[in-house]
Design an enzyme around this catalytic site. Sequence first.
Site, PDB file in Angstrom:
ATOM      1  N   HIS A 472       0.787  -1.237   0.000  1.00 38.14           N
ATOM      2  CA  HIS A 472       0.000   0.000   0.000  1.00 38.14           C
ATOM      3  C   HIS A 472       0.819   1.287   0.000  1.00 38.14           C
ATOM      4  O   HIS A 472       0.303   2.348  -0.347  1.00 38.14           O
ATOM      5  CB  HIS A 472      -0.918   0.004   1.229  1.00 38.14           C
ATOM      6  N   TYR A 588     -14.550   5.808   8.834  1.00 36.09           N
ATOM      7  CA  TYR A 588     -13.569   6.234   7.823  1.00 36.09           C
ATOM      8  C   TYR A 588     -14.058   5.779   6.461  1.00 36.09           C
ATOM      9  O   TYR A 588     -14.277   4.598   6.232  1.00 36.09           O
ATOM     10  CB  TYR A 588     -12.220   5.590   8.146  1.00 36.09           C
ATOM     11  N   THR A 601      -5.071  10.417  -0.671  1.00 35.77           N
ATOM     12  CA  THR A 601      -6.404  10.181  -0.123  1.00 35.77           C
ATOM     13  C   THR A 601      -6.752  11.213   0.940  1.00 35.77           C
ATOM     14  O   THR A 601      -5.894  11.912   1.459  1.00 35.77           O
ATOM     15  CB  THR A 601      -6.505   8.780   0.507  1.00 35.77           C
TER      16      THR A 601
END
EC number: 2.3.1.21
Length: 783
Positions: A472, A588, A601
């Site tokens: 990630h 979230y 993001t």
Amino acid sequence: MAEAHQAVAFQFTVTREGIDLRLSHQAFTEIYLSGVRSWKKRIIGLKNSVVTGVYPASPSSWLFVVIAILATMYTRSDPSMGLIAKIQENLPVSQSMSNQCQTLVSALLFSTMLWLLLIFTMRMCLKQLLSYHRWMFEKHGKMSTTTKVWVALVRIFSGRKPLLYSYQGSLPNLPVPAIKDTVKRHLESVRPLMDDTEFERMTQLASEFESKLGNRLQWYLKLKALWATNYVSDWWEEYVYLRGRSPIMVNSNYYGMDFMYVTPTPIQAARAGNSLHAHFLYRRKLNKEELRPTRIPGTVIPLCSAQCERLFNSTRIPGEETDTVQHWQDSDYIAVYHNGRYFRLRMYQAGRLLSPREIETQIQRILDDPSAPSTGEAKLGALTAGDRIPWAEARMKYFSSGVNKRSLDCIEKAAFFVSLDDEEQGVIADDPASLDAYAKSLLHGKCYDRWFDKSFTVIFYKNGKMGVNGEHSWADAPVLSHLWQQTLSTDCFQLGYNAEGHCKGEVDSSLPPPQKLSWEISPECEEQISQSLAVAQALADDVDIHVFAYQEFGKGRIKKCRVSPDAFIQMVLQLAYYRDQRRFCLTYEASMTRLFKEGRTETVRSCSNESSAFVRALENGEPSHVCRHLFQEASEKHQNLYRLAMTGSGIDRHLFCLYVVSKYLGVESPFLKEVLSEPWRLSTSQSPMHVEMFDIVNHPEYVSCGGGFGPVADDGYGVSYSFMGDNILNFHISCKHSCPETDAHKFGDQIRTALQDLLQLLSPIRTECHRAEGGGPDVKKHL
């Protein structure tokens, strides 16, 4: 050891008669072709740099400007207003050059400077145009005159055929929100989670922070925003991802699935042949920047493409304090794991990419290889699945020299990693748990049969199914998702298979076999591998995953009721969580900030005052018309929060950066400390689906089941969802067995019930909306 001989360009032997020199023609040919391929790539890179550098103009426009200036001078006019003459006076040229030639050179220099000035002006105009975001807050179908003019200007200044990175120089920088706005939005987001006493205490902390320390931290942050391209991204990558010392398996990595109902071929090697060939076709387009710039669907608005740069040839390198992401410019091979062995598989032969059938042959060679793993080799990958500090120490101690370093370099410098599994996965009829097992296999496997540090790992199963596991830190899921879905599309609709299920094409009989990597694993290193495996196995065993496809209705039916599909699902999740836990929690939802240069993001805090009021009303049995009104308010509030996050006015990234600044300055903030310690017990994300790559109408069976991720909090849920066409909703739910309050299957049942309840709530207006062609205000139409 044939592969060892092929790696040697020449050999010599000293004898009594002299030196016996033997040259390897094949090795020199490969070296020559490799050099040619490298130079071709450099030339293409140079050409693309020029094209991108002058965007939104084109290199040919320079010739147009030159001709225009010379033509004007031919009419005895001076378009430069004396500047050409000034340039000619100061031109350091030889006295032998004629006056006419000096004038021509001066005109060329003036034309070039004018051309560069025009490019700079056009780029600044485009940057200002792309800084306009009011269009996003307008109701769907009601575009203002200002926005219509803006769209026309963006089209004019965007050029005709931009390359992948053409817009990078024209994207605006991420703005720094005002302290008072961020604090206000934060207090609003936590109000439904606190009683009056707690909220009053938080309000006092926020007020003290805003009036004192906040302004000082904000000044440093604005200074960084002026200096850096993006004031968030580098700190976000370092402190959220790379400095984490816990395992990245489950905690950070995520996965993507194959087609749900279709397996193009049951032959493992054949599926790998087509898929791997498709991956390298994608990489070729990426290197040539032939991929179209990512845009908000249905608009002319470009998104930042910077994350694409590290998609291939990248790996995460462990460190004792912080990891790093290492990227190499090129790699002509992949690293393959099968049955405890690691192999190096070259993807090019004589300067060309191997055909799918040739790749199938090479993969089959690996599958048929009877050799046993070296001592300690079989579970070596567990080092990447465990804690980061032991892996960093082991890498430095046992893999910094000799054969271990060469083999590790081979894995880390590979284009990507491939795992050939001996088990079967996928949807099995009459077995609802088959998708759950499939997801767990993709998320963590056996904890040692993936290389979790690579940018991504492609997994091929024995029955022809496949999947992907992504690291990630280097990029967010939409980048890998685009590659993955393009690969699925190319595999089935462009490459295809023959009647026997094998790849099409011919095989070069001179292909050298894949090279098995060698290792010298000491007993001490084996002990560290065992310890890392124990940590990883405990983490994997604790993960509870439930995956299901909901087919009662989908996005199409939701939009006909003038409701944003994303807002609808978020309200479903709020209702389901409240029923599951009898409380609300900090939620979230991942949004993106790729409207800005190097954006990644932002968080949408989906649990709001409006959503909690709607859920309470529905659970307390309030009249339907009251609940529908509250639902509309909650939906509109959620969309507004999503738009604010996309346009740089979110809450969490700003507060995160303020916290980082406070740590650099060595000052403590009770407000920031409490904000950053708030747990996300419900972490959600919509999986991006590029439906334009598939023919959902004529081939509805070719739908992916999306992807998912592990739980963020020990006592919370991770939920990934996706809209497959207009009629299917996919959900991936994760939590931990060790928490007695969470259960993925139970939460899945709550989601199913909430979906039906919300549909029933909206049913009185569904008939009225059935004739409508589109939905209401829906920011997701732009994503």
